[in-house]
Structures are given as C-alpha cells and as structure tokens.
Design an enzyme around this catalytic site. Structure first.
Site: not given
Ligand code: ATR
Length: 279
Positions: A63, A99
């Site tokens: 990420k 997210d």
C-alpha cells in the site's frame, strides 16, 4: 480487467466479492488476484498501462510502495499515507484510498451512527489505524480521538501526524487498564484496528479489562475473519452494540468498483459472496 495485488494474495476475498458484483450487473469485466513480490512492485504497476488493466486493489504489503509508481495521489490517500486502489485512465494512474470511505460508511449505515460521538477511541496504531483515525478526525462532530496502542511511541507518532492533518485533538496512550478506563469513559465509539482476534488466533482480544464498557458504547471491529470476534462478544455480553469489519471490506471494495467503472455495485451481493466463503 480488474484485480488485486498483494503478497500473499491467495487468501484474498476480493476476487469473489468483485466477480459477484460483475456477474450480478452482467457487465464484461473480470477481477483476478495477482501475486506480486515486493521487488517487482514497480514493474507490476507500470504493467497496468501495458496490459490496459483498468483498476487494481492494493493490499499488504504494497500500500505504501505503489505510491511512487502512480502519476497522482488523491488527497485522502496522501493523508492516510497508503494507496489501496489504482485507477488507470488511458495510461494515467491515480492512487486512491477507499478504506476511509469504507469504515465511515460501515459505521454510518450498518452501525446506524449518523452523528459520530465527540470522543472516539482507536485501538492500534498501524496502517489500518491511520485510515480510521483520519476518517474519524475528518468528521465535523468529532472533537477528540484517543489512540491506545501497545507501543506508545507508535501511537504518539500517529497522533502528531493526524493532529496536523485533521486539526483535531488526537491523544496517544498506552494500551493498559488505566488508559482504557479513562478513554472508554468519555467515548461513544471504539474502533479496533489491531490484528488481535484475527484468524488464526480468534481467542485473542485487545481488551484489557472491559470494566468501562457501557450499553451505549458502540464497537466497530475492523477484523472481519472471524465474522464475530472475541472483542465483539465482550461488548455484546455487556449489552453494547458491536459490529464486525465485513461491511468495511464491502464498502471499500464498492467504492473502488465505482471509481473504476462509474457503476454503483450491489453491496448486498458483494457481502453474500464473502459470507459464502466462510460457510
Ligand atoms: P495494519 O497495517 O494491519 O494496521 P500493523 O501495522 O502491523 O498492521 O499494526 C498492527 C496493530 O496491532 C498495531 O497497533 C500493533 O501494536 P504495536 O504497534 O504495539 O505492534 C497491534 N498488535 C498486534 N499484535 C499485538 C499484540 N499481541 N498485543 C497488542 N497489540 C498488538
């Protein structure tokens, strides 16, 4: 073509979840899992242009690493310091973080919290905590977020960062009995971002005493495997509402899907596809 990159990746629920949405919509897409080694991350991201892959989800441990290989990064992904979605628009790659949307939407829609409490607590100070602390701090109603973590130095570093970015009061503290009581007493919402209780150690929990759990204290646990964690059971045993991370997984995926295709996917179908993998 859509997909997810990670290392490992075989356990990912994302292909089942996205392909279920694709099937339900009857559109001509396919979502696959790519096992990408950290040494190959640059080549993998550049490959999006070569293969004309429309979108990727990015999971552990990539990420952060993908950020230097995209053309631009959204404001949220920059604030969180992590990209979990890449959108390829005619060779121009944008890194997003869905997210933040995922956890906010799960708390709003599934836990039914439309006005967030003034004081919230985040358990953990890792990558997931960054997204959650930012998501909470960005809400206008939220005045203070306390981060409780085993390693206090990590909580302190995150709090300093997030205070700057959100302008809210972010308080770091140890994951111990005194701090737990003090933080829970003033809070209306607890979000667990630690990995404690996650498969294959479902008996673990980040709770120290649980004495301060009240029936009006809401728990959102970002762990989704198992669907009901030991921490959730502790809250429920004290009459408090507790929700698991499955809906965050579904909503972050739905947001990625919408960024890529422009189509709002059926989240109930996506959720069922994941639940189906558990039975
Ligand atoms: P992620 O990116 O998924 O958030 P991470 O960065 O490894 O993963 O963070 C895991 C979180 O769970 C951290 O807050 C970690 O606490 P430390 O910062 O002290 O390591 C927490 N965690 C993991 N195992 C733990 C344990 N046995 N006891 C307490 N906290 C734990």
């Amino acid at each position: 073509m859509l997909g997810v990159i990670g290392d490992p990746i075989a356990h990912s629920f994302s292909p089942a979840m996205h392909n279920a949405a694709i099937d339900a919509l009857g559109i001509d897409f396919c979502y696959v899992a790519f096992h990408v080694h950290p040494d190959r991350i640059g080549e993998a991201v550049r490959g999006l242009r070569g293969f004309n892959i429309l979108g990727l989800n990015v999971t552990i441990p990539h990420k952060l690493a993908v950020m230097e290989h995209v053309d631009q990064i959204s404001e949220e992904a920059l604030a969180v310091g992590a990209v979990n979605t890449i959108h390829n628009e005619d060779g121009n790659l944008t890194g997003h973080n869905t997210d933040v949307y995922g956890v906010t939407t799960a708390i709003e829609r599934v836990a039914g919290v439309t006005t967030f409490p003034e004081c919230c607590v985040v358990l953990g100070a890792g990558g997931a905590s960054r997204a959650v602390t930012y998501a909470l701090g960005r809400r206008e109603e939220v005045k203070r977020v306390t981060i409780l973590n085993r390693t206090v130095a990590r909580a302190e570093a995150l709090a300093t960062d997030m205070e700057k970015i959100t302008g809210k009061e972010i308080i770091p503290a140890a994951l111990d009995k005194t701090s737990e009581k003090r933080a829970f007493d003033e809070a209306g919402l607890i979000v667990n971002t630690t990995s404690l209780g996650m498969h294959p150690n479902p008996d673990n929990s980040p709770l120290i005493s649980g004495d301060a759990i009240r029936p009006d204290l809401i728990l959102y646990d970002t762990v989704f495997n198992p669907l009901e964690t030991t921490l959730m059971r502790h809250f429920k045993a004290r009459g408090a509402p507790a929700y698991g991370g499955l809906d965050m997984l579904v909503f972050q995926g739905a947001r990625s899907f919408e960024l890529w295709t422009g189509i709002e996917p059926p989240t109930d179908v996506m959720k069922q596809a994941v639940v189906g993998r558990f039975s």
